[in-house]
Design an enzyme around this catalytic site. Structure first.
Site, PDB file in Angstrom:
ATOM      1  N   ARG A 169       0.945  -1.476  -0.188  1.00 13.12           N
ATOM      2  CA  ARG A 169      -0.233  -0.587   0.391  1.00 13.12           C
ATOM      3  C   ARG A 169       1.254   1.919   0.099  1.00 13.12           C
ATOM      4  O   ARG A 169       0.609   2.355   0.816  1.00 13.12           O
ATOM      5  CB  ARG A 169      -0.742   0.234   1.290  1.00 13.12           C
ATOM      6  CG  ARG A 169      -2.125  -0.888   1.511  1.00 13.12           C
ATOM      7  CD  ARG A 169      -3.056  -0.548   0.219  1.00 13.12           C
ATOM      8  NE  ARG A 169      -4.612  -1.396   0.889  1.00 13.12           N
ATOM      9  CZ  ARG A 169      -4.196  -2.757   0.046  1.00 13.12           C
ATOM     10  NH1 ARG A 169      -3.408  -3.704  -0.398  1.00 13.12           N
ATOM     11  NH2 ARG A 169      -5.185  -3.699  -0.064  1.00 13.12           N
ATOM     12  N   SER A 246     -11.025   0.002   3.394  1.00  9.69           N
ATOM     13  CA  SER A 246     -10.030   0.027   4.406  1.00  9.69           C
ATOM     14  C   SER A 246      -9.848   1.014   4.864  1.00  9.69           C
ATOM     15  O   SER A 246      -9.147   1.991   4.183  1.00  9.69           O
ATOM     16  CB  SER A 246      -8.824  -1.426   4.356  1.00  9.69           C
ATOM     17  OG  SER A 246      -9.029  -1.777   3.542  1.00  9.69           O
ATOM     18  N   GLU A 342      -5.451   4.725   6.265  1.00 11.06           N
ATOM     19  CA  GLU A 342      -5.072   4.026   4.504  1.00 11.06           C
ATOM     20  C   GLU A 342      -5.288   5.417   3.468  1.00 11.06           C
ATOM     21  O   GLU A 342      -4.648   5.855   2.516  1.00 11.06           O
ATOM     22  CB  GLU A 342      -5.695   2.643   3.751  1.00 11.06           C
ATOM     23  CG  GLU A 342      -4.946   3.123   2.728  1.00 11.06           C
ATOM     24  CD  GLU A 342      -6.469   1.452   2.364  1.00 11.06           C
ATOM     25  OE1 GLU A 342      -7.205   1.750   1.637  1.00 11.06           O
ATOM     26  OE2 GLU A 342      -5.293   0.173   2.981  1.00 11.06           O
TER      27      GLU A 342
HETATM   28  N1  EPU Z   1     -11.034  -9.698  10.489  1.00  5.40           N
HETATM   29  C1  EPU Z   1     -11.995 -10.257  11.599  1.00  5.40           C
HETATM   30  N2  EPU Z   1     -12.079  -9.333  11.893  1.00  5.40           N
HETATM   31  C2  EPU Z   1     -12.792  -8.400  10.992  1.00  5.40           C
HETATM   32  C3  EPU Z   1     -11.782  -8.407   9.731  1.00  5.40           C
HETATM   33  C4  EPU Z   1     -11.053  -9.291   9.463  1.00  5.40           C
HETATM   34  O1  EPU Z   1     -10.882 -10.960  12.357  1.00  5.40           O
HETATM   35  O2  EPU Z   1     -13.941  -7.454  11.146  1.00  5.40           O
HETATM   36  C5  EPU Z   1      -9.751 -10.992  10.197  1.00  5.40           C
HETATM   37  C6  EPU Z   1     -10.121 -12.357   9.322  1.00  5.40           C
HETATM   38  O3  EPU Z   1     -10.707 -13.121   9.646  1.00  5.40           O
HETATM   39  C7  EPU Z   1      -8.689 -12.728   8.561  1.00  5.40           C
HETATM   40  C8  EPU Z   1      -8.010 -11.469   8.706  1.00  5.40           C
HETATM   41  O4  EPU Z   1      -8.852 -10.223   9.268  1.00  5.40           O
HETATM   42  O5  EPU Z   1      -8.200 -13.917   9.527  1.00  5.40           O
HETATM   43  C9  EPU Z   1      -8.078 -10.563   7.454  1.00  5.40           C
HETATM   44  O6  EPU Z   1      -9.292 -10.207   6.629  1.00  5.40           O
HETATM   45  P1  EPU Z   1      -9.538 -10.245   5.127  1.00  5.40           P
HETATM   46  O7  EPU Z   1      -8.991 -11.216   4.476  1.00  5.40           O
HETATM   47  O8  EPU Z   1     -10.841  -9.413   5.452  1.00  5.40           O
HETATM   48  O9  EPU Z   1      -8.378  -8.840   4.379  1.00  5.40           O
HETATM   49  P2  EPU Z   1      -7.981  -7.786   5.085  1.00  5.40           P
HETATM   50  O10 EPU Z   1      -6.357  -7.686   5.555  1.00  5.40           O
HETATM   51  O11 EPU Z   1      -9.236  -7.131   6.105  1.00  5.40           O
HETATM   52  C10 EPU Z   1      -7.231  -7.048   2.614  1.00  5.40           C
HETATM   53  C11 EPU Z   1      -7.535  -5.777   2.294  1.00  5.40           C
HETATM   54  C12 EPU Z   1      -8.228  -5.659   1.803  1.00  5.40           C
HETATM   55  C13 EPU Z   1      -8.613  -6.321   0.184  1.00  5.40           C
HETATM   56  C14 EPU Z   1      -8.089  -7.856   1.550  1.00  5.40           C
HETATM   57  C15 EPU Z   1      -7.890  -9.541   0.705  1.00  5.40           C
HETATM   58  C16 EPU Z   1      -5.432  -3.960   3.808  1.00  5.40           C
HETATM   59  C17 EPU Z   1      -5.563  -2.727   4.197  1.00  5.40           C
HETATM   60  N3  EPU Z   1      -6.872  -4.669   3.291  1.00  5.40           N
HETATM   61  O12 EPU Z   1      -8.107  -6.320   4.087  1.00  5.40           O
HETATM   62  O13 EPU Z   1      -8.136  -4.056   0.872  1.00  5.40           O
HETATM   63  O14 EPU Z   1      -9.512  -6.532   0.068  1.00  5.40           O
HETATM   64  O15 EPU Z   1      -7.524  -7.993   1.998  1.00  5.40           O
HETATM   65  O16 EPU Z   1      -7.015  -9.074  -0.299  1.00  5.40           O
HETATM   66  O17 EPU Z   1      -4.577  -4.187   3.186  1.00  5.40           O
HETATM   67  C18 EPU Z   1      -8.791  -1.751   0.750  1.00  5.40           C
HETATM   68  O18 EPU Z   1      -7.886  -1.442   0.766  1.00  5.40           O
HETATM   69  O19 EPU Z   1      -8.997  -1.022   0.727  1.00  5.40           O
HETATM   70  C19 EPU Z   1      -9.269  -3.428   0.929  1.00  5.40           C
HETATM   71  C20 EPU Z   1     -10.659  -3.227   0.662  1.00  5.40           C
END
Ligand code: EPU
Length: 346
Positions: A169, A246, A342
């Protein structure tokens, strides 16, 4: 180019409340729609605006009030195949194009490679700034070069992948703060889509969705459809519930702190990085801090994905700032981890 000619491009006192996906109120003192690089050269020739900022689709922006400078709305369009060799297709798009429409178009042409990045909001010109990424793929993986107008000189510069210094990012644009004062404005982006395509389906939720659809060997369009299904389930549509995706980066901490946290919280999701540090899931930290689905004023953290800050209706930017600080403070208190927003604050 005189200020008089430049003035033809510029409108005064423009309402921005429908121009960002968080739907925050605010006005721009001066506003210009930029549909060609030549118009940027006109802006470069003028020094009458102390502050300048580039607006794309407004999907990564927190308006904290009125903006007293010149807002440049990026509307440079166009997308084309500029070349093809044995190894790859080369696709160029104007900075004002919709990112998702570019992804759809390349897939419809039979050029795979961008499918994991389907449905990411925003413009092509914004994509390199924060090196957009999702489901195991980042823009940097498909990036060849970009053209940007240097407003100090009025000249167009070409930056290749190394010059962009991409990281999670992050890019040279954020590192130098060029996205804040519109010093370098991206006008076109060129992508390289390798012909040796391989499906990238390692990301847990994507694999589960393909499994659910009983697709063992997906093609690129099937992967895009699965990504769209997962995103639609978890991420709110800004047209229905205003948000900026995010709201915080996933924090990257040193291995020692990650180990310590994992001892106390065995469920903590951890992603080891190449440099030995460990990326943590901000959504998990926020949920464990009690913020999932919780509101403060007219804003809150989304009930299906705690990392997404939503505007429940009519909130001004300062309520977003207050909530972001409250979430940061609770995560810091509970886990000794600092969350970094972000989006850009204007
Ligand atoms: N999780 C929780 N609670 C929540 C949300 C997430 O426990 O409310 C846990 C999930 O269970 C999982 C981990 O956190 O174990 C990761 O969650 P998720 O797969 O939803 O992905 P993320 O890390 O929250 C990132 C990106 C997203 C992208 C997704 C999929 C960043 C800041 N965000 O989210 O990007 O779509 O991975 O690759 O890196 C964005 O940047 O706007 C965005 C949506």
């Amino acid at each position: 180019m005189s200020d008089g000619q430049l003035a033809d491009l510029v409108t005064r006192d423009v309402d921005l409340s429908t121009r960002t996906t968080l739907a925050l109120p605010g006005r721009a003192a001066f506003y210009a729609e930029i549909s060609s690089p030549a118009q940027l050269a006109q802006v470069a020739g003028s020094c009458s605006w102390a502050r300048r900022f580039v607006l794309g689709a407004g999907s990564n922006l927190v308006l904290t009030g009125d903006f007293d400078g010149l807002l440049l709305h990026m509307a440079i369009g166009g997308r084309q195949l500029i070349g093809e060799d044995d190894d790859a297709w080369y696709v160029r798009a104007g900075a004002g194009e919709s990112w998702h429409r570019l992804v759809e178009w390349t897939l419809a042409q039979g050029w795979p490679g961008l499918e994991n990045l389907a449905l990411i909001p925003g413009t092509v010109g914004a994509a390199p700034i924060q090196n957009i990424g999702a489901y195991g793929l980042e823009l940097a993986d498909r990036f060849l070069s970009l053209e940007a107008c240097d407003l100090l000189t009025g000249k167009i510069r070409r930056l290749d992948r190394a010059a962009c210094r991409f990281a999670y990012r992050d890019s040279i644009f954020r590192q130098q703060g060029w996205h804040l004062d519109a010093r370098m404005i991206i006008t076109r982006v060129t992508l390289r889509l390798p012909k040796s395509w391989q499906a990238l389906t390692g990301y847990g939720e994507l694999a589960a969705e393909l499994d659910r659809q009983r697709i063992a060997h997906p093609d690129a369009r099937q992967i895009a459809a699965a990504v769209i299904a997962v995103r639609t389930r978890k991420l709110p549509d800004p047209a229905v519930l205003p948000n900026a995706g995010s709201f915080f980066h996933n924090p990257v901490v040193d291995a020692l702190l990650a180990e310590e946290l994992a001892r106390a919280h065995p469920q903590l999701p951890r992603y080891p990085q190449a440099d030995g540090r460990v990326k943590l899931a901000a959504g998990w930290l926020i949920e464990q801090s009690g913020w999932k689905g919780r509101n403060l004023g007219r804003v809150g953290m989304y009930e299906k994905q705690a990392l997404v800050l939503v505007n429940r209706g009519g909130a001004p930017g300062n309520e977003v700032v207050t909530l972001a600080r409250a979430v940061q403070a609770d995560v810091r208190r509970r886990f000794a981890v600092e969350l970094t927003p972000e989006p850009v604050f204007l």
